[in-house]
Design an enzyme around this catalytic site. Structure first.
Site, short mmCIF file in Angstrom:
data_model
loop_
_atom_site.label_atom_id
_atom_site.label_comp_id
_atom_site.label_asym_id
_atom_site.label_seq_id
_atom_site.Cartn_x
_atom_site.Cartn_y
_atom_site.Cartn_z
N ILE A 358 0.81 -1.22 0.00
CA ILE A 358 0.00 0.00 0.00
C ILE A 358 0.84 1.26 0.00
O ILE A 358 0.31 2.36 -0.09
CB ILE A 358 -0.98 0.03 1.19
CG1 ILE A 358 -0.22 -0.21 2.51
CG2 ILE A 358 -2.09 -0.98 1.02
CD1 ILE A 358 -1.09 0.00 3.74
N PHE A 363 12.66 2.65 4.45
CA PHE A 363 13.55 1.50 4.37
C PHE A 363 12.95 0.34 3.60
O PHE A 363 13.45 -0.78 3.67
CB PHE A 363 13.94 1.04 5.77
CG PHE A 363 14.73 2.06 6.51
CD1 PHE A 363 16.02 2.37 6.11
CD2 PHE A 363 14.19 2.73 7.59
CE1 PHE A 363 16.75 3.33 6.77
CE2 PHE A 363 14.92 3.68 8.27
CZ PHE A 363 16.21 3.99 7.86
N VAL A 366 5.43 -0.75 2.58
CA VAL A 366 4.39 -1.00 3.58
C VAL A 366 3.27 -1.77 2.90
O VAL A 366 2.86 -1.42 1.80
CB VAL A 366 3.82 0.33 4.12
CG1 VAL A 366 2.85 0.06 5.25
CG2 VAL A 366 4.94 1.24 4.58
N ASP A 477 8.07 15.16 15.41
CA ASP A 477 7.58 15.33 14.04
C ASP A 477 6.07 15.16 14.01
O ASP A 477 5.52 14.50 13.12
CB ASP A 477 8.27 14.33 13.11
CG ASP A 477 8.14 14.75 11.65
OD1 ASP A 477 7.76 15.91 11.39
OD2 ASP A 477 8.41 13.91 10.78
#
Ligand SMILES: *[C@@H]1O[C@H](CO)[C@@H](O)[C@H](O)[C@H]1NC(C)=O
Ligand SMILES: *[C@@H]1O[C@H](CO)[C@@H](O)[C@H](O)[C@H]1NC(C)=O
Length: 692
Positions: A358, A363, A366, A477
């Site tokens: 998706i 890295f 997903v 963040d």
């Protein structure tokens, strides 16, 4: 020895009154009474024995006389079968007594229960204990009857059951009791109860409700059935059906109380109805006052299931206060993978089924997938997979997110299911959030939610952030793109990777991150939410933003944003970090607004483009356009103003953004500043007129 002698000796054992008993005979009381042959399964090893010893594998129970036969544990029970009990989904097991009773009359049974990884398992050692969930009626051990009923079994799970047979001498034997076993896989059953109903919105003649999935759907939910009736006329119950988690009930009477119950259906049939929850349609008079009455999930459930929610809230509060633990930064471990081992559960790769990629992550990729832990229902999960060929350092950074996430457990923080680290590819498995990142979700649904619903979402994020800040965790963040939304519109804080810190080392060096900086970000997130995912500061460059912020400029209220919320944002954006509220205060403020929806009435805002300066330019001493530009520190544009003959403050006050651009002010930041100040000047001048 000659046979004759032996025979004589044996005869003598019976008839020669005073002789010692030969081997194979015993005499428990010495004297003139005759010797007796050793009873079955016993023997003597020497002449003149007073008792016969049991042969190997045979025993006398504590209460057995020395003169009795030796006995052995029973053989296994036979003909073990299982069947469903009618009605409640329990399973009954029946068997017949052992063929060999071991020379005794008594026998009893014990049941051993295991859960196996799949219906086709071959090695019983792969099965784990059932644990305390399963109940046995009448009991699990010391069963005198040849039937037992198992309840609370999971559905679609393979059980391995052993029934052991025991008697009085079983405990004397070094071998385990003999058993017979059977394995069976429970079939799907009806869904469990829908845990609660929320009111999403209401009108005089309709109510829109939503609800979460049952805890145990036991398969795919085919549809929901909502039953409702006017509180006064119980007999008049009506039904509506929905394939999704929401439905609008129409043709209701204004200002009346209605009772609602819901149940889910899967292939097997309908589950039980939920408990009754009451909602009231909007009274006509209130409607005419045009008060915003569409309630967010949170408020709907407070109104409906007040008692239930209070209990839930109480539990959450207790948990939070009992176990506040400080978060441990995985990077403080010498080997960050230790943190992963400590805080994240290792998952068997075969328990995960990847369904669809998706998205991409830093890295790797997903995916959406399904995770089926042994003995638990299957759950939808998001699986982050480390790409092939990643370096050890990248792997460490990838997995550190799990080391962080695994320390948290809060309904508004993304839940970690576990990690795969023992066999490549490494994976991080979290709960699946159907609606994806909050910013995109809001952009796709622009204008679809009431202010109260938006505030409900903010409250969720705030609750997650309060939990994190209590653990001394600084997110660094926080932004709408890092908040995920599930199918029930619950928002959860996510993105805990250490990697994002490395992305901008210079920012990391020069900025001090703290909970107060998270609070600043929360203010920005509030702005993003209220503007349905608009980009904060629009197209301004980072430098322009930094400059504007340092000059005390702040984001203006988004379109239709209630002033109360914008003032909360402005508090989050206090320049002095000590003056910003904590998440605790923010949450109380949001709760206050939610409880008093009238305070959330929006005021139509004019052009919402330019940044607001909360410290207005001092206009009292401003007489000429030159003064005004000076006060703005924009003297450099004096020439441009002269050239365009803008020589009075009145002319300045009617400048549009386009005019400012046409003047030849090229920097966007300056354009905004001048336009904003012109607006301010206009407000000042009109106010003066009114006062006069
Ligand atoms: C049975 O025999 C054992 C010795 O083998 C002895 O200690 C015990 O007292 C005897 N029990 C009876 C009831 O005679
Ligand atoms: C499980 O039961 C099936 C028949 O129901 C049998 O064929 C199989 O051998 C059993 N497996 C084990 C490991 O006992």
């Amino acid at each position: 020895r000659p046979v004759r002698w032996v025979l004589l000796n044996h005869l003598c054992a019976l008839f020669c009154l005073s002789a010692a008993c030969p081997v194979g005979y015993f005499k428990s009381v010495s004297g003139s009474n005759p010797c007796s042959v050793c009873p079955s399964n016993s023997r003597t090893s020497q002449e003149g024995s007073s008792v016969c010893e049991c042969r190997s594998g045979f025993y006398r129970a504590a209460n057995d006389a020395n003169s009795t036969a030796c006995t052995t544990p029973p053989s296994a029970p036979v003909s073990l079968t299982w069947e469903y009990e009618s009605g409640d989904g329990g399973v009954s097991l029946r068997w017949r007594p052992p063929v060999e009773m071991g020379g005794r009359t008594e026998v009893w049974y014990g049941v051993v229960c295991r859960i196996c990884p799949s219906p086709t398992f071959s090695n019983p050692a792969a099965c784990s204990w059932c644990g305390e969930g399963v109940t046995f009626s009448p009991s699990q051990t010391n069963l005198k009857q040849t039937k037992v009923t198992l309840n609370n079994l999971l559905t679609r799970v393979t059980y391995l059951i052993q029934v052991q047979a025991m008697n009085e001498v079983s405990s004397l034997s070094p071998f385990p009791a003999r058993y017979t076993s059977i394995n069976f896989t429970t079939s799907q059953s009806v869904p469990s109860t829908v845990p609660m109903l929320h009111q999403l919105s209401r009108a005089p003649d309709s109510i829109t409700l939503s609800w979460p999935q049952p805890d145990r759907p036991n398969g795919d939910i085919l549809e929901y059935q909502l039953r409702y009736y006017d509180k006064v006329y119980v007999d008049s119950a009506m039904m509506v059906y929905s394939e999704t988690n929401t439905v609008t009930v129409n043709a209701l009477i204004p200002g009346s109380i209605y009772a609602f119950q819901i149940r889910a259906r899967n292939e097997r049939g309908y589950g039980p109805y939920s408990s009754t929850i009451y909602f009231t349609t909007l009274p006509l008079e209130e409607h005419s006052q045009q008060i915003q009455n569409r309630l967010p999930l949170l408020v709907g459930s407070v109104m409906g299931g007040a008692a239930f929610l209070l209990v839930v809230a109480a539990i959450i509060v207790v948990v939070v206060f009992r176990g506040v633990k400080y978060y441990v930064d995985p990077s403080t471990y010498e080997d960050p993978s230790e943190a992963v081992k400590e805080f994240a559960r290792e998952i068997e790769p075969s328990h995960i089924k990847i369904e669809e990629v998706i998205g991409a992550a830093q890295f790797g990729e997903v995916s959406r997938g399904r995770y089926r832990p042994v003995g638990r229902r299957e759950v939808l999960v998001a699986v982050k997979t480390l790409r092939w060929g990643a370096s050890d350092r990248e792997k460490g950074m990838f997995l550190s997110e799990a080391g962080v996430l695994g320390q948290f457990d809060h309904p508004n923080v993304l839940k970690l299911e576990g990690v795969v680290t023992r066999t490549p590819p490494e994976r991080i498995i979290t709960e699946f959030m159907e609606n994806g990142p909050l910013d995109g979700f809001l952009r796709e649904n622009e204008g679809q939610f009431s202010v109260l619903q938006l505030v409900g979402m903010l409250r969720g994020v705030g609750a997650g952030m309060r939990y994190l800040s209590e653990r001394n965790f600084v997110h660094r963040d926080l932004a709408a793109r890092n908040v995920l939304v599930n199918s029930n519109l619950v928002c959860k804080v996510s993105d805990f990777g250490l990697s994002r810190l490395m992305r901008a080392p210079e920012a990391f060096q020069h900025r001090k991150f703290s909970t107060a900086s998270d609070v600043w970000s929360f203010g920005i997130l509030m702005w993003e939410v209220m503007s349905y995912g608009e980009r904060p500061y629009w197209d301004m460059s980072n430098q322009e933003v930094m400059k504007a912020v340092a000059d005390q400029y702040r984001l203006p209220p988004p379109h239709n944003c209630p002033p109360a919320l914008h003032s909360l944002m402005l508090q989050c954006w206090q320049a002095e970090r000590g003056e910003r509220p904590g998440f605790d205060q923010l949450l109380s403020s949001l709760d206050r607004l939610i409880r008093h929806p009238a305070s959330l009435k929006a005021e139509p805002t004019r052009c919402s483009q330019p940044l607001l300066s909360p410290t207005p330019t001092d206009l009292t001493a401003v007489v000429t356009v030159g003064d005004w530009l000076k006060a703005l520190r924009m003297e450099r544009y004096q020439e441009e103003f002269d050239r365009a003959n803008i020589d009075t403050l009145d002319r300045v006050s009617i400048l549009t953004m386009e005019d400012v651009q046409n003047l030849g002010v090229n920097l966007l930041g300056h354009q905004r500043k001048i336009f904003s100040a012109a607006q301010q000047l206009r407000a000042h001048l009109t106010q003066g007129q009114v006062e006069v």
